[in-house]
Write an enzyme that holds these catalytic residues in place. Sequence first.
Site, PDB file in Angstrom:
ATOM      1  N   GLY A 164       1.817   4.971  -0.573  1.00  0.00           N
ATOM      2  CA  GLY A 164       1.226   6.255  -1.060  1.00  0.00           C
ATOM      3  C   GLY A 164       2.223   7.242  -1.269  1.00  0.00           C
ATOM      4  O   GLY A 164       2.590   7.753  -2.466  1.00  0.00           O
TER       5      GLY A 164
ATOM      6  N   GLU B 130       0.821  -1.003  -0.171  1.00  0.00           N
ATOM      7  CA  GLU B 130      -0.028  -0.127   0.216  1.00  0.00           C
ATOM      8  C   GLU B 130       0.837   1.290   0.022  1.00  0.00           C
ATOM      9  O   GLU B 130       0.715   2.084   1.055  1.00  0.00           O
ATOM     10  CB  GLU B 130      -1.026   0.097   1.312  1.00  0.00           C
TER      11      GLU B 130
ATOM     12  N   ARG C 281       3.671  19.690   6.858  1.00  0.00           N
ATOM     13  CA  ARG C 281       4.604  18.714   7.342  1.00  0.00           C
ATOM     14  C   ARG C 281       5.829  19.443   7.844  1.00  0.00           C
ATOM     15  O   ARG C 281       6.288  18.766   8.903  1.00  0.00           O
ATOM     16  CB  ARG C 281       5.054  17.748   6.093  1.00  0.00           C
TER      17      ARG C 281
ATOM     18  N   TYR D  44       5.600  17.685  11.769  1.00  0.00           N
ATOM     19  CA  TYR D  44       6.738  16.575  12.128  1.00  0.00           C
ATOM     20  C   TYR D  44       8.011  16.580  11.649  1.00  0.00           C
ATOM     21  O   TYR D  44       8.773  15.480  11.192  1.00  0.00           O
ATOM     22  CB  TYR D  44       6.129  14.969  11.838  1.00  0.00           C
TER      23      TYR D  44
ATOM     24  N   CYS E 185      -0.300  33.639  10.517  1.00  0.00           N
ATOM     25  CA  CYS E 185      -0.209  34.367  11.653  1.00  0.00           C
ATOM     26  C   CYS E 185       0.087  32.856  12.867  1.00  0.00           C
ATOM     27  O   CYS E 185      -0.760  32.753  13.606  1.00  0.00           O
ATOM     28  CB  CYS E 185      -1.329  35.069  12.283  1.00  0.00           C
TER      29      CYS E 185
ATOM     30  N   TYR F 112       0.781  14.334   1.005  1.00  0.00           N
ATOM     31  CA  TYR F 112       0.525  14.906   2.193  1.00  0.00           C
ATOM     32  C   TYR F 112       0.527  16.428   2.095  1.00  0.00           C
ATOM     33  O   TYR F 112       0.903  16.936   3.340  1.00  0.00           O
ATOM     34  CB  TYR F 112       1.090  14.255   3.508  1.00  0.00           C
TER      35      TYR F 112
END
EC number: 4.1.1.20
Length: 410
Positions: free
Chosen positions: A270, A268, A307, A311, A337, A365
């Site tokens: 992505g 799977e 992103r 993280y 802001c 993402y």
Amino acid sequence: MELLDGTYSIQGLPVLDIARQFGTPLYVYDANKIADQIKSLRNAFSGTDVNIKYAAKALTNLSVLKLIRKNGAGIEVVSLQEAHIALKAGFTPHEIVFTPSGVDFSEIVEGVSMGLGINLDNLSSLQKFGEKYKNTYPCGIRLNPHILAGGNYKISTGHSNSKFGISVFQLPQIREVVDKYGIIIHGLHVHTGSEITETDIFLKMAEILFSVANDFPDLKFIDFGSGFKVAYKEGDMVTNVYDVGLKLTKIFTDFCQHYGRKLELWIEPGKYIVSESGTLLVTANIVKSTPTVTFVGVNSGLNHLIRPMMYDSYHHILNVSNPKGGNKVYTVVGYICETDTFGADRKLNEVREGDVLALKNAGAYGFSMSSNYNSRLRPAEVMVINGEAKLIRERETLDDILKHQVEIDV
């Protein structure tokens, strides 16, 4: 994106020309790269008839999904909305597997009514599934293998404290429910997270799955998830998909012989499929020097690419307007802001106000996690296909933000 004759280009099209035509901020996807990534996975798993299920949450643009299906992949979805988008993109229910997490059982019922493949990740849903369908509709089980893997704890999904999957230590409870209702388990699924570079992790997952598989005689597939890491900067360790494919295929084939018949091997991916295809083009609004830092403020922010703030992901940044300029150190920040740093202390060719910067590895993402924070508009999306840049999503307007608001008298 490559540097040709001093000009950054995608399939021979200068990036600056794309920015001028469609404006910035802008997501641009290279269709050739998406096709190449799918091809590389097929080559890596050439020892078996691998079933690639693209993890839709990475990027759900209809045109991208149509391209992925055209290149022979199925699709894995985690919401009914993703399932409906997949159907609209041309996937058949048979090509779609639905693996939700923590949803109301009514979503699983709707997934069954749509004819989707169903993976269940908790005992409560398995119990309800058995009560309702007994042996009339098969399902898969997502297991938690208790393996901590991947580059970031926030996106590691197979460890003991993860919300995902049914613990492998709860196998007796799984068997009890399955036997009670005669549920047909036709698949076992595991996904331990993202950015896994060690082949041994995949082999360890396989060992766990194979040990569990012996308890289920009606299996059709074993799904190893993904987590294949791509390079974000020079020198990055990546997943050697050919090593994974070679070794995983061998032990999978051996297991099938032991199991007594051939099963399907599913993966799977992505991020692996779409990450490197995507570039976020932004324009430098300001160059702001302080006694300690020189900032480049751009016309984008964490509302378009969260992103780095979510993280600490790294996205290589290039000044495509001034590729021959002298190097200087900048911190590239957004217009939100909120602290929204795209990259700190980056060595870039001299940046001038109005220059277009490119943030690489933005296909996965990026847009799919975008928002209207600060009531900012989401950007347009473009795909470069057959040497032509085509608009695949219009830029939002203020009307889009206000569309579903209901104004009342107060």
